[in-house]
Scaffold this active site. Sequence first.
Site: not given
Ligand code: NDP
Length: 253
Positions: A19-20, A85, A138, A151, A153, A155
Amino acid sequence: MATIENELKGKRALVTGGSRGIGAAVVRQLLDAGAEVITTARSATSTAPEGAGFVTADVRTRAGAEALAAAVRERLGGVDILVHNAGGARPYKDASAIPDEEWQDALELNYLASVRLDSLLAPGMRERRTGMIVHISSAAVLTPMGPFLHYTAAKAALENYSRGLALELAPFGIRVNTVSPGRVATPGGEETREEWARLSEGPARVNADDTTPLGRDGRSEDIADAVLFLASERAGWLTGSNIVVDGGEFPRG
Ligand code: NDP
């Protein structure tokens, strides 16, 4: 990356957390490449990409994973491309401040959610003898630090699992890889870094020019590019790998 038009036409994809942020960029690029896409989050937002199917589900629970797998089977008949993701965790002052429930929560979201969903959807791939799975980890795993240990650990466990699953599924024509992003400007990433700066009483914003050899933060599209490459036949001889996409920031061992 320029997607080759219709490169993924006929492919059915599921992206968690679309969603984002990074997930939404992956969904957009899969759609651009001609795939049929379903995505999931706990709540839909206005930034959820148009053109994708949406299922509301919490992937941290077995019930959520089962409901999601059932919806995907019903709507698409199965998946060819599975991108795990959804992930993240809030930071704490140091490792000893991380409560039990946050360790558990980080494990559920960043590790066990993938294990459960793979166990529900990979059997269909095995039967069809084709499939592609990506786990989003990550680059912070390369330099684990106290405030994020729950987090990183989780990953790290995900990366080890992903490599093992790749070896198990290779004989069935299924490729399993990991993509490890560095610092990417997303809603979740920015919120986490602001909270960390507050806890450590450091600057609210670290200048990416000073810390990232390529001189900028990552964009969600930078990560989606790597995922799309893995999803395509151009990565046909790639499995069990971990592609670190971080502008050169994190040390490689
Ligand atoms: P965001 O927090 O911006 O987006 C996360 C997305 O996952 C949202 O759509 C959220 O929607 C959804 N989500 C979160 N929890 C759940 C859940 N329990 N069930 C279903 N959907 C869920 O994250 P990023 O885009 O920043 O990160 C994406 C991935 O990349 C993650 O795995 C993160 O660990 C990894 N990552 C990101 C980095 C960064 O700097 N941005 C760096 C390294 C790794 P909703 O909250 O409505 O559920």
